[in-house]
Design an enzyme around this catalytic site. Structure first.
Site, short mmCIF file in Angstrom:
data_model
loop_
_atom_site.label_atom_id
_atom_site.label_comp_id
_atom_site.label_asym_id
_atom_site.label_seq_id
_atom_site.Cartn_x
_atom_site.Cartn_y
_atom_site.Cartn_z
N TYR A 1 0.82 -1.20 0.00
CA TYR A 1 0.00 0.00 0.00
C TYR A 1 0.86 1.27 0.00
O TYR A 1 0.52 2.26 -0.64
CB TYR A 1 -0.96 0.02 1.19
CG TYR A 1 -1.88 1.21 1.15
CD1 TYR A 1 -2.71 1.43 0.04
CD2 TYR A 1 -1.92 2.13 2.19
CE1 TYR A 1 -3.55 2.52 -0.03
CE2 TYR A 1 -2.76 3.24 2.12
CZ TYR A 1 -3.57 3.42 1.02
OH TYR A 1 -4.40 4.53 0.94
N LYS B 1 0.88 4.57 -2.64
CA LYS B 1 0.89 6.00 -2.33
C LYS B 1 2.07 6.70 -3.02
O LYS B 1 1.92 7.81 -3.55
CB LYS B 1 0.97 6.22 -0.82
CG LYS B 1 -0.17 5.60 -0.03
CD LYS B 1 -1.52 6.15 -0.44
CE LYS B 1 -1.81 7.52 0.12
NZ LYS B 1 -3.21 7.96 -0.14
#
Length: 266
Positions: free
Chosen positions: A124, A128
């Site tokens: 994750y 980003k």
């Protein structure tokens, strides 16, 4: 001046919207779901409220209309840990947003990210970082605000962990949790300042070892659980122990972990 907030119905968006309105912005809040009656749908922004619009970054539906007349965008929309859908929203969706923002003549897109996303080998976090790269090359003046983990996120992690009868913690992993309202306040300041073309970190006021954070949580919540010391293996553990989830940059928030725990009760 009108500002569009994507992902406006989330925890950070809920904290940010009133701050922007108080700062004199005309606020348009974007959500993937239809707003229910009484939840702010269609409120007149000229009356000090928030105008809600429906749009979906994963498909692009409604995005151009949402951006119409916007001077700035605060891009909060996120879909963490949802497989391929995460990238559809946070990477491809950011590409769609920027293309539409460029066409609409938007003067500033401010993106929220995570401290350490470029140094922690976690899926994750990589998403980003990829979205940050899209933003920097998107042709619209931009800024990024990276925040450390919210107090409420750490609280939820410990709550879930305690259900198993004990808590596990790598005591050499430091954490620097931050108050969501203080992140919202900093975002409002950054919108007013205009685009910087740079990344800014914003963190909580103290760095705690995970074991100490867990023990403070147990005390505040009135729970009795043993804390089992573990060592997170591999590159992920090394990145965490190196302090990549923390930052010494200023400014920082003021609300400590213990203060958050006292304010939220048992």
């Amino acid at each position: 001046m009108r500002v569009l907030v994507t992902g406006a119905s989330g925890r950070l968006g809920t904290a940010l919207l009133p701050r922007l309105a108080e700062g004199g912005w005309t606020v348009r809040a974007m959500s993937r779901r239809e707003r229910q009656e009484g939840a702010g749908a269609g409120r007149d922004p000229g009356a000090g409220g928030v105008e809600w619009v429906r749009a979906d970054l994963a498909t692009g539906a409604g995005v151009e209309a949402a951006l119409r007349g916007a001077d700035a965008v605060v891009h909060l929309a996120a879909a963490p840990y949802r497989g391929r859908y995460t990238a559809r929203v946070e990477v491809a969706g950011t590409e769609r947003l920027l293309a539409a923002a460029a066409a609409a003549g938007v003067g500033h897109v401010l993106y929220t990210s995570i401290v350490g996303c470029d140094r922690v080998p976690w899926g994750y976090f990589r998403t980003k970082a990829a979205a940050e790269s899209v933003l920097a090359g998107g042709g619209v003046p931009w800024s990024v605000l990276r925040a450390t983990q919210f107090h409420s996120f750490l609280d939820r992690v410990l709550t879930l962990g305690a259900r198993g009868g004990l808590l596990v913690a790598d005591r050499r992993i430091p954490a620097q949790p931050v108050d969501v309202a203080e992140v919202a306040a900093r975002l409002a300041e950054r919108v007013a300042d205009g685009p910087s073309g740079a990344v800014e970190d914003f963190a909580g006021p103290e760095v705690l070892g995970m074991e100490e954070a867990a023990r403070q949580w147990l005390e505040a919540r009135g729970k009795r659980r043993p804390v089992l010391r573990v060592r997170v293996p591999g590159g992920l553990g090394r990145a965490f122990r190196a302090g990549h989830l923390t930052n010494e940059a200023a400014p920082t928030g003021r609300v400590t972990w213990r203060s958050y725990l006292a304010a939220t009760g048992r």
